[in-house]
Design a protein around this motif. Sequence first.
Motif, PDB file in Angstrom:
ATOM      1  N   TYR A   4       7.139  -0.587 -14.701  1.00 31.00           N
ATOM      2  CA  TYR A   4       6.685  -1.546 -13.697  1.00 31.00           C
ATOM      3  C   TYR A   4       5.576  -2.103 -14.173  1.00 31.00           C
ATOM      4  CZ  TYR A   4      10.066   1.635 -11.285  1.00 31.00           C
ATOM      5  OH  TYR A   4      11.163   2.455 -10.943  1.00 31.00           O
ATOM      6  N   PRO A   5       5.234  -3.465 -13.484  1.00 27.47           N
ATOM      7  CA  PRO A   5       3.968  -3.919 -13.799  1.00 27.47           C
ATOM      8  C   PRO A   5       2.579  -3.482 -13.242  1.00 27.47           C
ATOM      9  CG  PRO A   5       5.193  -5.433 -12.188  1.00 27.47           C
ATOM     10  CD  PRO A   5       6.079  -4.005 -12.807  1.00 27.47           C
ATOM     11  N   SER A   6       1.619  -3.378 -13.810  1.00 29.12           N
ATOM     12  CA  SER A   6       0.632  -2.784 -13.317  1.00 29.12           C
ATOM     13  C   SER A   6      -0.052  -3.469 -12.056  1.00 29.12           C
ATOM     14  CB  SER A   6      -0.572  -2.142 -14.070  1.00 29.12           C
ATOM     15  OG  SER A   6      -0.632  -3.535 -15.239  1.00 29.12           O
ATOM     16  N   LYS A  71       8.576   6.794   1.291  1.00 30.20           N
ATOM     17  CA  LYS A  71       7.846   6.684   0.082  1.00 30.20           C
ATOM     18  C   LYS A  71       7.380   8.030  -0.503  1.00 30.20           C
ATOM     19  CE  LYS A  71       3.124   5.673   1.763  1.00 30.20           C
ATOM     20  NZ  LYS A  71       3.371   5.974   2.935  1.00 30.20           N
ATOM     21  N   ASN A  72       7.489   8.854   0.346  1.00 32.16           N
ATOM     22  CA  ASN A  72       7.365  10.349  -0.295  1.00 32.16           C
ATOM     23  C   ASN A  72       8.461  10.751  -1.244  1.00 32.16           C
ATOM     24  OD1 ASN A  72       4.746  10.413   0.669  1.00 32.16           O
ATOM     25  ND2 ASN A  72       5.641  10.864   2.496  1.00 32.16           N
ATOM     26  N   LYS A  77       9.180   3.195  -4.681  1.00 34.25           N
ATOM     27  CA  LYS A  77       9.172   1.900  -3.680  1.00 34.25           C
ATOM     28  C   LYS A  77       7.884   1.233  -3.856  1.00 34.25           C
ATOM     29  CE  LYS A  77       9.379   1.710   1.292  1.00 34.25           C
ATOM     30  NZ  LYS A  77       9.825   2.394   2.565  1.00 34.25           N
ATOM     31  N   VAL A  78       6.885   1.877  -4.141  1.00 33.19           N
ATOM     32  CA  VAL A  78       5.372   0.913  -3.960  1.00 33.19           C
ATOM     33  C   VAL A  78       5.517   0.060  -5.392  1.00 33.19           C
ATOM     34  CG1 VAL A  78       4.328   2.930  -3.292  1.00 33.19           C
ATOM     35  CG2 VAL A  78       4.202   2.589  -5.572  1.00 33.19           C
ATOM     36  N   HIS A  79       6.305   0.188  -6.284  1.00 33.44           N
ATOM     37  CA  HIS A  79       6.325  -0.804  -7.240  1.00 33.44           C
ATOM     38  C   HIS A  79       7.123  -2.002  -6.915  1.00 33.44           C
ATOM     39  CE1 HIS A  79       4.720   2.094 -10.080  1.00 33.44           C
ATOM     40  NE2 HIS A  79       5.642   3.061  -9.764  1.00 33.44           N
TER      41      HIS A  79
END
Length: 222
Positions: A4-6, A71-72, A77-79
Amino acid sequence: MNEYPSPNSEEYLALRSCLREPITEMYEVQHLLGEAADAHLAGDGKKAAIAIKAADIPIIRDWIESLWGDKNKYPEKVHFLRIREVSNLQPSLPKGKRVKARQPSKQVAAMVIENFGWHCAYCGIGLINRAARRQLLEAYPEALRWGRKNDDKHVAFMAMDNEFDHVTPHSRGGNNNIENLVPSCAPCNCGKENWTLEQLGLIDPRKKTVMPSDWDGLVRLL
Ligand SMILES: [Zn+2]
């Protein structure tokens, strides 16, 4: 290895059409369900049932959950969300100050579909008319699982459910006028939640060119 991109990298902040591109299986199931509808109309119920069952591909659930899941439970998902700082953000309104109706009228919904077609305005996958789904459910209850829990639902029909996204979120004062609505698949709509286009770095779906398509949302069944 980090696939994933930072955060705040150029790739991370680039504008995009949707939170996560559909996996190739989504196009496969659209084809299968089109075949199922044709077989049903031709009176070949056996072929229709087989195609519907074949479209219930487990990996699609991962794609869906990576967008709308907790999301836990689905930290990846955050990515896909890639929330960014936005100045002058429309504030979230208390419930009493929001537009009362949560959904557009039937008439407005029909006009939105007429303008955009039976496709998600974000990720582009085909959508399925709910009345057409009900019809198939009645005819093929074995093949088209539709239990109460998401785990008991046919994944393709769940992903391709025809929802309407409020481009300006309802919670931030977005209304049900045609100017504020686009057709959306369930994962894009639920994944977008109450975030704004700017927060998510999404291209305004109303400004995209609508491509001609043969996909009719299976309304040929009605
Ligand atoms: Zn979508």
